[in-house]
Structures are given as structure tokens and as C-alpha cells.
Design a protein around this motif. Structure first.
Motif, PDB file in Angstrom:
ATOM      1  N   TRP A  91       1.256  -1.392  -0.001  1.00  0.00           N
ATOM      2  CA  TRP A  91      -0.114  -0.160   0.427  1.00  0.00           C
ATOM      3  C   TRP A  91       0.699   1.612  -0.015  1.00  0.00           C
ATOM      4  N   ASN A  92       2.016   1.391   0.761  1.00  0.00           N
ATOM      5  CA  ASN A  92       2.562   2.304   0.525  1.00  0.00           C
ATOM      6  C   ASN A  92       4.548   2.388   1.114  1.00  0.00           C
ATOM      7  N   PRO A  93       4.975   2.156   0.426  1.00  0.00           N
ATOM      8  CA  PRO A  93       6.109   1.712   0.667  1.00  0.00           C
ATOM      9  C   PRO A  93       7.204   2.628   0.696  1.00  0.00           C
ATOM     10  N   ILE A  94       8.344   2.176   0.476  1.00  0.00           N
ATOM     11  CA  ILE A  94       9.154   3.709   1.259  1.00  0.00           C
ATOM     12  C   ILE A  94      10.568   3.849  -0.243  1.00  0.00           C
ATOM     13  N   VAL A  95      10.089   5.712  -0.539  1.00  0.00           N
ATOM     14  CA  VAL A  95      10.162   5.674  -1.498  1.00  0.00           C
ATOM     15  C   VAL A  95      11.656   7.166  -0.855  1.00  0.00           C
ATOM     16  N   GLU A  96      12.132   6.961   0.384  1.00  0.00           N
ATOM     17  CA  GLU A  96      13.172   8.329   1.129  1.00  0.00           C
ATOM     18  C   GLU A  96      13.850   7.693   1.713  1.00  0.00           C
ATOM     19  N   THR A  97      15.391   7.666   1.720  1.00  0.00           N
ATOM     20  CA  THR A  97      15.639   6.934   2.800  1.00  0.00           C
ATOM     21  C   THR A  97      16.625   8.247   3.058  1.00  0.00           C
ATOM     22  N   ILE A  98      16.654   9.081   3.956  1.00  0.00           N
ATOM     23  CA  ILE A  98      17.452  10.096   5.021  1.00  0.00           C
ATOM     24  C   ILE A  98      18.736  10.303   5.290  1.00  0.00           C
ATOM     25  N   THR A  99      19.556  10.452   5.041  1.00  0.00           N
ATOM     26  CA  THR A  99      20.859   9.556   5.753  1.00  0.00           C
ATOM     27  C   THR A  99      21.785  11.087   6.534  1.00  0.00           C
ATOM     28  N   PRO A 100      21.882  10.453   8.353  1.00  0.00           N
ATOM     29  CA  PRO A 100      22.584  11.360   8.709  1.00  0.00           C
ATOM     30  C   PRO A 100      23.532  12.015   7.593  1.00  0.00           C
ATOM     31  N   ASP A 101      24.550  13.332   8.320  1.00  0.00           N
ATOM     32  CA  ASP A 101      25.609  13.967   7.618  1.00  0.00           C
ATOM     33  C   ASP A 101      26.347  14.021   8.848  1.00  0.00           C
ATOM     34  N   GLU A 102      27.721  12.821   8.256  1.00  0.00           N
ATOM     35  CA  GLU A 102      28.178  12.260   9.196  1.00  0.00           C
ATOM     36  C   GLU A 102      29.415  13.853   9.681  1.00  0.00           C
ATOM     37  N   SER A 103      29.852  15.291   8.556  1.00  0.00           N
ATOM     38  CA  SER A 103      30.797  15.924   9.062  1.00  0.00           C
ATOM     39  C   SER A 103      29.608  16.992  10.462  1.00  0.00           C
ATOM     40  N   ALA A 104      28.569  16.557  10.196  1.00  0.00           N
ATOM     41  CA  ALA A 104      27.859  17.559  11.596  1.00  0.00           C
ATOM     42  C   ALA A 104      27.305  17.413  13.084  1.00  0.00           C
ATOM     43  N   ALA A 105      28.281  15.498  13.157  1.00  0.00           N
ATOM     44  CA  ALA A 105      28.042  14.764  14.206  1.00  0.00           C
ATOM     45  C   ALA A 105      29.164  15.880  15.318  1.00  0.00           C
ATOM     46  N   PRO A 106      29.951  16.693  14.997  1.00  0.00           N
ATOM     47  CA  PRO A 106      30.632  16.775  16.619  1.00  0.00           C
ATOM     48  C   PRO A 106      30.159  17.938  16.952  1.00  0.00           C
ATOM     49  N   ALA A 107      29.276  18.704  15.692  1.00  0.00           N
ATOM     50  CA  ALA A 107      28.930  19.904  15.767  1.00  0.00           C
ATOM     51  C   ALA A 107      27.376  19.956  17.335  1.00  0.00           C
ATOM     52  N   TYR A 108      26.773  19.105  16.372  1.00  0.00           N
ATOM     53  CA  TYR A 108      25.473  18.932  17.150  1.00  0.00           C
ATOM     54  C   TYR A 108      25.618  18.157  18.154  1.00  0.00           C
ATOM     55  N   GLN A 109      27.246  17.091  18.743  1.00  0.00           N
ATOM     56  CA  GLN A 109      27.618  16.687  20.107  1.00  0.00           C
ATOM     57  C   GLN A 109      27.123  17.399  20.559  1.00  0.00           C
ATOM     58  N   ALA A 110      28.595  18.911  20.341  1.00  0.00           N
ATOM     59  CA  ALA A 110      28.325  19.432  21.727  1.00  0.00           C
ATOM     60  C   ALA A 110      26.900  20.409  21.665  1.00  0.00           C
ATOM     61  N   LEU A 111      26.241  20.761  20.808  1.00  0.00           N
ATOM     62  CA  LEU A 111      25.309  21.179  21.137  1.00  0.00           C
ATOM     63  C   LEU A 111      24.490  20.405  21.822  1.00  0.00           C
ATOM     64  N   PHE A 112      24.110  19.378  21.817  1.00  0.00           N
ATOM     65  CA  PHE A 112      22.807  18.495  22.412  1.00  0.00           C
ATOM     66  C   PHE A 112      23.190  18.532  23.912  1.00  0.00           C
ATOM     67  N   GLU A 113      24.911  18.420  24.190  1.00  0.00           N
ATOM     68  CA  GLU A 113      25.236  19.186  24.712  1.00  0.00           C
ATOM     69  C   GLU A 113      24.684  20.100  26.308  1.00  0.00           C
ATOM     70  N   GLN A 114      24.782  21.082  25.270  1.00  0.00           N
ATOM     71  CA  GLN A 114      24.795  22.126  25.507  1.00  0.00           C
ATOM     72  C   GLN A 114      22.726  22.146  26.243  1.00  0.00           C
ATOM     73  N   TYR A 115      21.900  22.075  24.771  1.00  0.00           N
ATOM     74  CA  TYR A 115      20.564  21.675  25.154  1.00  0.00           C
ATOM     75  C   TYR A 115      20.498  21.099  26.773  1.00  0.00           C
ATOM     76  N   LEU A 116      21.007  20.160  26.964  1.00  0.00           N
ATOM     77  CA  LEU A 116      20.729  19.275  28.661  1.00  0.00           C
ATOM     78  C   LEU A 116      20.980  20.739  29.532  1.00  0.00           C
ATOM     79  N   ARG A 117      21.899  21.083  29.631  1.00  0.00           N
ATOM     80  CA  ARG A 117      22.755  21.766  30.440  1.00  0.00           C
ATOM     81  C   ARG A 117      21.458  23.491  30.699  1.00  0.00           C
ATOM     82  N   LEU A 118      21.381  23.742  29.208  1.00  0.00           N
ATOM     83  CA  LEU A 118      20.742  24.645  29.300  1.00  0.00           C
ATOM     84  C   LEU A 118      18.825  24.525  30.450  1.00  0.00           C
TER      85      LEU A 118
END
Length: 505
Positions: free
Chosen positions: A450-477
Motif C-alpha cells: 500500500w505504502n512503500p518506502i520511497v526515500e531514506t534520509i541519511t545523517p551528515d556525519e561531518s555535522a556530528a561533532p558540532a551537534y554533539q556539542a550542541l546537544f550537551e549544551q541543550y541538556l545543560r540549558l
């Protein structure tokens, strides 16, 4: 043409579809509506609107497809909501909505003291939060005793439609499991001692699974809706669970992300997992259990910012893309309506940190999208810590059309997301469940077809370090601003609201 009808009652609109035997959408219709917010922390709606909109949608769909032969009807709706009605099925007060309505804080505290947190968790699986429909029942009993005394039946949006269509008084197990603390999750039944104690003279609805046929369209309902009398109607369920089914994300190991006015997450497994930070529920299908979570705002935030800046979404999206990772030094807590999981804090509030005179609306929009993605990561990590095995993520809902939003969620969580062909949501899931309920055992429809998967969104690995730091700040905030934000929440709450107001979807 043989087809099934699916109708969903959502927070901001009701939606309906006619789906062909192969899952093709033959027609769709929508009716927008608004909730009422009579006080801070209160979110209500007149339940009678739901049936009126079902009738309008159904008639529009039938008129759009001349040769439509509706063989079954599926229903779903936001929840858990509390609609109390008298013996004539007339509401005794407006419906109290799910966890975005946070009025029952005192009842949550009282019931927890009376019953004990360990016993509540043993019976129902979850601690009491503003998501708990049982606490909302207790609020009505305490604050509006005249209305409570007149109440004889208890409904949620899907069961309200079923009642009007068939006359059946039935609630699905998934919805019932969110009527904490009145449902026994291991026995899959109402917990009689606590139902009798807190539901008073209200008759307990019969319990059934969402896929079961509740009854058939009555002559009276047929005359109003245009549906053939005798058409089977399934029991249905809460919208987020119907959405999960609509994209095939209700199998063991699946996680559904619903992008809507609020955001909802459902992880499905075979075992009952308990954690005070999330909601433990029965699944929509027999043999399944869920850990569920939800943001109190998501699409509501993007709508707010669009209205505030008088800018359309394509413009905001283009400017947000140009802003880049971290929104040029902005970090937002998306708790503009309190927060549900995993912090379970109805007195949380929105925070925007790092603002300068150089920031523009594109930076704010980027920070808004990143904030919701950071909240998704917080939920996913909490689910995994509780023992959930998440092997597949599927995105659904209106916001799943926003590619930047999807990409940011994948970048920040580090997880792939699968996007199905149809993301119309719960109404489509209801149509699918209805089709399965009336099909021969060896000819059941398959959601992958009925409803097949048509697209897969993959993470940009180069963004991981910046977003890891932002996540830690998010929790602290959050932890570092919580005390002053709670003081501000108390200051901003009207005195009338303070007598009954309190914590959470």
C-alpha cells in the motif's frame, strides 16, 4: 469501486481519505478547527464538532468519487482525551485534551500519594503525568462535581465516532492503556478497584483491539453520512498509533516519528518496558507494547514563528539553510507549552539563548528546527536507556514534507529515517486497518505494498561533532534555567488557573 474510508480527528483539523483496494488515495478532505484555551494550561474542545466534521468529510468524499463502494470505515483521533457524556450521550463539559492540557497537577500528586508510585507503575506501566486520562477524570470530579455527577459514559475521539456510527460503547486497548491509572497493562483489562474508586457512576467501555469490528453503520447514521447502513466500522485508536500503522512502523524494533503540531514518537516491542520518563502503553495490535513520547510543540512552533515574522515557509527554510549548523550561535529550548517527555515538566517554558542584534528570522527558524530535533534525540536516548531496541525509524505527518527538518533530525540523532510514499497520516492508517478487518484471512492487505518506502534520509556525519556539542549544551540549558523558568511560569499563570493548574502529551 470498492474502497475504505478513514477519518482522523486531529488537534488542528479533521482529515479523511477514501483508499482503493490497492491503497491508492481516491479522494481526501480536511476540516480545520481550533482548540479552546480558556486558561493557561487548559486545552479543550467541543466534542460535538468531531461528529459534525466526520459527516461533512464523509459526504464530501462520497461526492468526489461517484462509484465509491465503501466496504469498511476506520477512525482515529488525538488522545488520550476525556469526553464525559450523560445517559443520552450529550457531553457534560468540553473535552479535555491529551497531555498538552496540564490542569490536573494536583490530582496527579494526590493519586500518586494515595496509590503509591510503585503500585501505579506495576498496574499501568507508567507514572502519572498530564498525559494520564485518569487524572483528568479526577480533576472533573474535584473541580466540577455537578458535571461529574451527570456523567455516565467516557469517550475519546475515535470511540465517540464509533458510538455515533454504530451505537457501540467500546474503547481500544491502546487508548485505555493511557487512561492511567485505571487500566491493567499486563491483564489488558480495566483495573476494577481503581475504576470504581475514581470513575464513580461512569460505565466502563468494553475493550477491544483497534483492528476489531465495533459494529455496523446504523440506519440513522447512514441517513446523516451517506454511508450504506450495515457498513462495518472498526474500533480504531489514537491518531499517533494509526499514523504508525499507516507507514508500516508498528513492528517489533520500529520507531515512528510523527511530525505535526506536536511531535510524537512510538517505539514498538514485545515486552513491557517501564521508565518514569516515557509512557508505557499497550500497542495498537495484539501482542505489542510501546514506549511512547511526545513533544508539546513542534509544528506549532514553526507556525508561531511564521506568523510572528509574517514570512512563508519557503522563505524561512531558505534563510534557515543559509544560517548553518547552530543557527549562528543560537540555542532554543522548545518548551513553549511546557514539555512532555522525557522531562515531564508542564512548567517548562521556551528559552532562546545567544540572541544578538545580528540575528534574523532565518536564524530563529533554524534554531526552532534544531530545537525540536534535539528534543527528539533526548527522547530516543531515553528510550534506549530503558531497553528499547530501535532498528528502524519511519517519518510521517505533514511536517515530513519539510526536507530540511527531516535532515536536521537525522543529523542530530545520527539515525536514518525512512520516508514512505504517503505521509497523509492517521486517516490513511484507519483506512488500511478497515481494509484488513473485512478482508479474507488469506487476502489481507500489506502496508508495504500500500505504502512503500520511497526515500531514506541519511545523517551528515561531518555535522556530528558540532551537534554533539550542541546537544550537551541543550541538556545543560534546561537544568541551569529550570528554577527561574518555573518562577516565571508561576508568575504568568492567572490566579484562577493557579487553583487548578499544573503539569502536560
Amino acid at each position: 469501486m470498492r474502497c475504505t474510508l478513514g477519518v482522523d480527528i486531529g488537534t488542528s483539523s479533521s482529515k479523511g481519505v477514501l483508499a482503493g483496494e490497492d491503497g491508492a488515495i481516491l479522494a481526501s478532505a480536511t476540516r480545520a478547527h481550533e482548540v479552546d484555551r480558556p486558561q493557561v494550561g487548559w486545552v479543550e474542545m467541543d466534542a460535538r464538532i468531531w461528529w459534525d466534521e466526520f459527516v461533512e468529510i464523509t459526504r464530501e468524499l462520497l461526492a468526489a468519487v461517484d462509484d465509491a463502494e465503501v466496504v469498511a470505515v476506520g477512525v482515529s483521533g488525538m488522545g488520550p482525551c476525556v469526553v464525559l457524556a450523560d445517559e443520552h450521550d450529550e457531553p457534560v463539559r468540553p473535552a479535555i485534551l491529551y497531555g498538552v492540557d496540564t490542569r490536573a497537577i494536583r490530582q496527579i500528586e494526590r493519586l500518586t500519594d494515595e496509590l503509591g508510585i510503585d503500585e501505579i507503575t506495576r498496574v499501568g506501566g507508567s507514572v502519572l503525568t498530564s498525559q494520564a486520562a485518569g487524572a483528568k477524570l479526577a480533576w472533573i470530579a474535584d473541580e466540577e462535581p455537578d458535571a461529574f455527577a451527570r456523567a455516565r459514559r467516557f469517550f475519546m475521539p475515535a470511540s465517540w465516532l464509533v458510538r455515533h456510527l454504530t451505537g457501540a460503547y467500546v474503547l481500544d486497548h491502546q487508548s485505555a492503556s493511557q487512561t492511567s491509572p485505571l487500566y491493567d497493562i499486563e491483564q489488558e483489562s480495566w483495573y476494577a478497584p481503581w475504576w470504581e474508586r475514581y470513575a464513580g457512576e461512569i460505565e466502563a467501555p468494553e475493550l477491544a483491539w483497534s483492528t476489531e469490528v465495533a459494529g455496523t453503520v446504523t440506519d440513522a447514521a447512514a441517513e446523516v453520512t451517506g454511508l450504506p447502513a450495515g457498513t462495518p466500522v472498526i474500533v480504531g485508536t489514537i491518531d499517533a498509533w494509526a499514523e504508525a500503522i499507516s507507514v508500516g512502523a508498528h513492528g517489533i524494533g520500529d520507531l515512528m516519528l510523527m511530525y505535526g503540531t506536536t511531535m510524537f514518537l512510538i517505539a514498538t516491542g514485545a515486552q513491557t518496558l517501564r521508565t518514569p520518563s516515557m509512557w508505557t502503553t499497550a500497542g495498537a495490535l495484539p501482542g505489542t507494547r510501546n514506549l511512547a513520547g511526545g513533544l508539546a510543540t513542534s509544528g506549532a512552533l514553526t507556525t508561531w514563528l511564521s506568523k510572528l515574522t509574517d514570512a512563508d515557509y519557503p522563505t524561512l527554510t531558505a534563510e534557515a539553510e543559509a544560517s548553518g549548523i547552530g543557527a549562528r550561535g543560537l540555542l532554543m529550548l522548545p518548551y513553549f507549552a511546557g514539555e512532555r517527555t522525557p522531562i515531564q515538566d508542564p512548567d517548562a517554558r521556551g528559552v532562546i539563548a545567544g540572541l544578538t542584534l545580528d540575528h534574523g528570522r532565518g536564524d530563529l527558524y533554524r534554531a526552532t528546527l534544531e530545537a525540536t530535533a534535539l528534543a527528539v534525540r533526548h527522547n530516543v536516548e531515553t528510550m534506549r536507556d530503558a531497553g528499547a531496541e530501535i532498528t528502524r525509524i519511519v517519518a510521517v505527518g505533514g511536517g515530513a514534507q519539510a526536507h530540511l527538518w527531516l535532515q536536521l533530525v537525522s543529523d542530530i540523532t545520527g539515525l536514518e529515517q525512512q520516508l514512505p510514499r504517503t505521509t497523509i497520516g492517521a486517516s490513511y492508517g484507519g483506512a488500511f486497518l478497515a481494509a484488513g478487518a473485512v478482508a479474507d484471512e488469506n487476502a489481507k492487505p500489506d502496508i508495504d505494498s500500500w505504502n512503500p518506502i520511497v526515500e531514506t534520509i541519511t545523517p551528515d556525519e561531518s555535522a556530528a561533532p558540532a551537534y554533539q556539542a550542541l546537544f550537551e549544551q541543550y541538556l545543560r540549558l534546561y537544568t541551569q534555567t529550570r528554577e527561574i523558568v518555573h518562577e516565571l511560569a508561576a508568575t504568568g499563570r492567572p490566579s484562577a488557573g493557579r487553583s487548578v493548574g499544573g503539569p502536560q502529551h
